[in-house]
Write a protein that holds these residues in place. Structure first.
Motif, PDB file in Angstrom:
ATOM      1  N   GLU A   1       6.668   7.466  -2.139  1.00 14.54           N
ATOM      2  CA  GLU A   1       7.947   6.915  -2.595  1.00 14.54           C
ATOM      3  C   GLU A   1       7.998   6.874  -4.121  1.00 14.54           C
ATOM      4  OE1 GLU A   1      10.554   2.791  -2.136  1.00 14.54           O
ATOM      5  OE2 GLU A   1       8.701   3.072  -1.017  1.00 14.54           O
ATOM      6  N   ILE A   2       6.878   6.529  -4.757  1.00 16.39           N
ATOM      7  CA  ILE A   2       6.836   6.540  -6.223  1.00 16.39           C
ATOM      8  C   ILE A   2       7.043   7.953  -6.739  1.00 16.39           C
ATOM      9  CG2 ILE A   2       5.282   6.241  -8.195  1.00 16.39           C
ATOM     10  CD1 ILE A   2       4.163   3.790  -6.875  1.00 16.39           C
ATOM     11  N   PHE A   3       6.409   8.915  -6.095  1.00 18.19           N
ATOM     12  CA  PHE A   3       6.568  10.302  -6.528  1.00 18.19           C
ATOM     13  C   PHE A   3       8.031  10.740  -6.434  1.00 18.19           C
ATOM     14  CE2 PHE A   3       6.795  14.788  -5.169  1.00 18.19           C
ATOM     15  CZ  PHE A   3       6.342  15.389  -6.334  1.00 18.19           C
ATOM     16  N   GLU A   4       8.707  10.329  -5.369  1.00 18.81           N
ATOM     17  CA  GLU A   4      10.090  10.738  -5.174  1.00 18.81           C
ATOM     18  C   GLU A   4      11.032  10.099  -6.191  1.00 18.81           C
ATOM     19  OE1 GLU A   4      10.863   9.692  -1.167  1.00 18.81           O
ATOM     20  OE2 GLU A   4       9.812  11.420  -0.300  1.00 18.81           O
ATOM     21  N   THR A   5      10.655   8.931  -6.750  1.00 21.58           N
ATOM     22  CA  THR A   5      11.546   8.230  -7.689  1.00 21.58           C
ATOM     23  C   THR A   5      11.136   8.437  -9.143  1.00 21.58           C
ATOM     24  OG1 THR A   5      10.209   6.218  -7.448  1.00 21.58           O
ATOM     25  CG2 THR A   5      12.118   6.462  -5.999  1.00 21.58           C
ATOM     26  N   MET A   6      10.125   9.242  -9.396  1.00 20.92           N
ATOM     27  CA  MET A   6       9.671   9.441 -10.778  1.00 20.92           C
ATOM     28  C   MET A   6      10.743  10.097 -11.638  1.00 20.92           C
ATOM     29  SD  MET A   6       5.636  10.494 -10.508  1.00 20.92           S
ATOM     30  CE  MET A   6       5.541  10.892 -12.259  1.00 20.92           C
TER      31      MET A   6
ATOM     32  N   LEU B   1      -2.493  14.555  -7.245  1.00 17.21           N
ATOM     33  CA  LEU B   1      -2.640  13.286  -6.531  1.00 17.21           C
ATOM     34  C   LEU B   1      -1.787  13.255  -5.274  1.00 17.21           C
ATOM     35  CD1 LEU B   1      -2.585  10.789  -9.544  1.00 17.21           C
ATOM     36  CD2 LEU B   1      -4.554  11.365  -8.120  1.00 17.21           C
ATOM     37  N   ILE B   2      -0.558  13.788  -5.356  1.00 12.35           N
ATOM     38  CA  ILE B   2       0.327  13.767  -4.196  1.00 12.35           C
ATOM     39  C   ILE B   2      -0.212  14.674  -3.093  1.00 12.35           C
ATOM     40  CG2 ILE B   2       2.604  14.493  -3.410  1.00 12.35           C
ATOM     41  CD1 ILE B   2       2.548  11.757  -4.627  1.00 12.35           C
ATOM     42  N   ARG B   3      -0.780  15.812  -3.480  1.00 10.96           N
ATOM     43  CA  ARG B   3      -1.396  16.668  -2.452  1.00 10.96           C
ATOM     44  C   ARG B   3      -2.535  15.938  -1.756  1.00 10.96           C
ATOM     45  NH1 ARG B   3       0.014  21.213  -5.841  1.00 10.96           N
ATOM     46  NH2 ARG B   3      -1.792  20.826  -7.186  1.00 10.96           N
ATOM     47  N   GLU B   4      -3.282  15.145  -2.516  1.00 11.57           N
ATOM     48  CA  GLU B   4      -4.355  14.350  -1.905  1.00 11.57           C
ATOM     49  C   GLU B   4      -3.780  13.315  -0.941  1.00 11.57           C
ATOM     50  OE1 GLU B   4      -6.604  12.651  -5.038  1.00 11.57           O
ATOM     51  OE2 GLU B   4      -7.504  14.553  -5.686  1.00 11.57           O
ATOM     52  N   GLN B   5      -2.650  12.689  -1.322  1.00  5.80           N
ATOM     53  CA  GLN B   5      -2.035  11.703  -0.427  1.00  5.80           C
ATOM     54  C   GLN B   5      -1.557  12.363   0.863  1.00  5.80           C
ATOM     55  OE1 GLN B   5      -2.729   8.845  -1.605  1.00  5.80           O
ATOM     56  NE2 GLN B   5      -3.215   9.779  -3.567  1.00  5.80           N
ATOM     57  N   PHE B   6      -1.000  13.571   0.752  1.00  4.51           N
ATOM     58  CA  PHE B   6      -0.584  14.286   1.961  1.00  4.51           C
ATOM     59  C   PHE B   6      -1.803  14.636   2.817  1.00  4.51           C
ATOM     60  CE2 PHE B   6       3.597  15.158  -0.002  1.00  4.51           C
ATOM     61  CZ  PHE B   6       4.394  14.938   1.101  1.00  4.51           C
ATOM     62  N   SER B   7      -2.896  14.978   2.172  1.00  2.00           N
ATOM     63  CA  SER B   7      -4.114  15.278   2.939  1.00  2.00           C
ATOM     64  C   SER B   7      -4.600  14.036   3.674  1.00  2.00           C
ATOM     65  CB  SER B   7      -5.208  15.802   1.999  1.00  2.00           C
ATOM     66  OG  SER B   7      -4.809  16.999   1.378  1.00  2.00           O
TER      67      SER B   7
ATOM     68  N   LYS C   1       7.579  18.364   4.770  1.00  5.12           N
ATOM     69  CA  LYS C   1       7.968  17.462   3.687  1.00  5.12           C
ATOM     70  C   LYS C   1       7.356  17.915   2.365  1.00  5.12           C
ATOM     71  CE  LYS C   1       8.438  12.509   2.805  1.00  5.12           C
ATOM     72  NZ  LYS C   1       9.893  12.512   2.895  1.00  5.12           N
ATOM     73  N   MET C   2       6.109  18.392   2.407  1.00  7.65           N
ATOM     74  CA  MET C   2       5.474  18.898   1.187  1.00  7.65           C
ATOM     75  C   MET C   2       6.258  20.080   0.621  1.00  7.65           C
ATOM     76  SD  MET C   2       1.368  18.748   1.877  1.00  7.65           S
ATOM     77  CE  MET C   2       0.995  19.284   0.212  1.00  7.65           C
TER      78      MET C   2
END
Length: 522
Positions: free
Chosen positions: A242-247, A261-267, A289-290
């Protein structure tokens, strides 16, 4: 009109004179109990110390008495006593009490009834009236008190984060700081935000800080990256996304570190999806979504999604993911080919021909096979039925020629095939080879051995293997092994001594999970 007497005021009046029963007085509905008694007794009214509604919630009686505000109806008491407030705040060591005092002084200056700071920190704008010279000086004094209270609250937040205080209490304090209009600076918020992330519940205060800084345009890309990393480390993956989407809306363009970092969160989400029902659907949704967010899934993300589809036996979806991964520029490795083989093996109709085609493609690609590929191939031959006994030696020979060592998973897969086909002699032989190789058998090995021995009508050996599991601290018998032992004993008219064997195990879910883990994850 019936008046309920206040115990404090009644006691005060009783010590002066006895009220006359014949005295009647018309009393307004807003009169206090003490005033009613004073009219009846002809005595002056005592201070109405029981009218707590005159003061804000959370204030104790001594603190209100020290401020000198005993009666709001008295015009002489409507003056703002700044020295008294300042003295109380300086002597207070509690951030919450100091914050309440500052809020009360501010509201009294603005001429607003103080009902206490709302616990949710709701954002209500209260601007001071246009000040003259004297009012400006008073307002500046109140703002100076606010700076002192702010330092006290920030110290409480910092010590609470370092000392392990309840993060929900800290969040509530920060929300009240916002409502009280304390002049929180960007530097102070940044320092608090960077301090969050060391404890499991730091995300509670971190999200409140992030929301506050986002509204006031205080965020930077570095702070967003820290928030994403801190939330991800404690399993708050959706909050990190959510933070990534609102940056972009917050004026903080993502950089290479953000995308990493976001790729790690998806993993992490993909790996966590394995524990969910229909995890393969979750995996496909996360991959989509990715791609929608412009993030190219890494090789690990494709592998995790293929493993989820393979576990569910979704061979069609696994093959589609395999093709999409190749089109994305990722070369398949042993894990990718293993996922394809596993999806075929777990499908409703096991096709040995399709598995041979996958193996041939892997050889042409120059990918060196690993143990899990051969384990999956052995299990597939066992499910396919005929030809398993002849296929196992050939597969083992190929493993040796490729330099792939046989591990516990390979031996368990072979003993499972023997148990499925009722080959008791084969199960005993492979158990002997496992022990000769210096590999320690586990619960799966013994349970499948018991089933194979029971299928071969060798009840004495089956009983001995089952009792060995019961007497061992690290082995756990399964319900299916117990059922197999009970059947072979009943067929041979052998009674079961439950004092030695025990009763039928009930850990069905745990053993079902063990059955799924007979083969290594590809």
């Amino acid at each position: 009109m019936r008046v309920l007497a206040c115990p404090c005021a009644t006691l005060w009046a009783a010590t002066h004179t006895k009220p006359s029963a014949a005295t009647t007085t018309l009393v307004s509905s807003t009169a206090s109990t003490a005033q009613v008694l004073s009219l009846q007794c002809g005595q002056p009214a005592p201070p109405d110390i029981c009218d707590h509604h005159h003061y804000s919630r959370g204030f104790s009686l001594p603190r209100v008495l020290e401020l000198g505000h005993l009666d709001r109806d008295d015009p002489a008491e409507k003056e703002l006593d700044l020295p008294a407030y300042r003295n109380l705040i300086q002597r207070s060591s509690d951030a919450k009490s100091a914050l309440k005092l500052y809020w009360r002084a501010r509201q009294q200056f603005l001429g607003v009834e103080s009902t206490g700071i709302p616990p949710d920190g709701s954002d209500r704008e209260l601007a001071p009236p246009p000040p003259g010279d004297r009012l400006a000086e008073t307002w500046n004094s109140i703002e100076e008190m606010g700076v002192a209270v702010l330092e006290l609250c920030l110290a409480a937040l910092a010590s609470g984060l370092a000392g392990g205080e309840n993060r929900y209490v800290l969040e509530k304090l920060f929300l009240k700081m916002q409502y009280a209009r304390l002049p929180i600076s960007k530097f102070q918020c940044r320092r608090l935000l960077l301090q969050c992330g060391g404890a499991a519940n730091d995300h509670v205060l971190l999200r409140a800080l992030y929301a506050f800084m986002r509204r006031r345009r205080m965020l930077t890309t570095a702070l967003c990256n820290h928030s994403i990393q801190a939330l991800g480390e404690h399993g708050k993956w959706w909050a990190a996304l959510e933070i990534f989407e609102t940056m972009a809306e917050a004026g903080c363009p993502p950089n290479d570190l953000t995308r990493k970092l976001i790729r790690e969160q998806f993993s992490f989400l993909l790996r966590a999806a394995k524990r969910k029902k229909n995890s393969w659907r979750w995996s496909l949704m996360l991959l989509g979504k990715m791609e929608d967010k412009g993030l190219e899934p890494g090789k690990e993300a494709w592998d995790v999604a293929m493993v989820a589809c393979a576990r569910a036996g979704r061979s069609k979806e696994t093959l589609e993911l395999f093709a999409r991964m190749i089109r994305a520029g990722h070369a398949p490795d042993a894990r990718s080919f293993g996922s394809l083989l596993s999806s075929i093996e777990k499908g409703r109709l096991v096709s040995i021909r399709d598995m041979e085609l996958v193996l041939e493609s892997m050889r042409r690609s120059g990918v060196r096979p690993i143990e899990s590929i051969y384990t999956t191939l052995i299990a597939a031959h066992g499910k396919a039925g005929g030809g398993a006994a002849a296929a196992i030696p050939r597969i083992v020979e190929e493993m040796q020629s490729q330099g792939v060592a046989m591990g516990l998973a390979s031996y368990n897969a072979i003993i499972t095939v023997c148990a499925r086909g009722g080959d008791a002699a084969g199960a005993v032989e492979w158990m002997r080879r496992l022990e000769a190789a210096g590999i320690e058998p586990n619960s799966i090995t013994y349970n499948k051995l018991v089933e194979a021995l029971a299928a071969g009508n060798r009840w004495r050996e089956a009983m001995a293997a089952y009792v060995a599991m019961v007497e061992s601290d690290r082995l756990e018998p399964s319900p299916w092994a117990y059922d197999a032992l009970a059947r072979v004993c009943r067929a041979n008219s052998i009674p079961i001594d439950h004092r030695v064997v025990g009763w039928r195990p009930r850990q069905l879910i745990q053993h079902r999970l063990e059955e799924e883990e007979i083969h290594q994850e590809p």
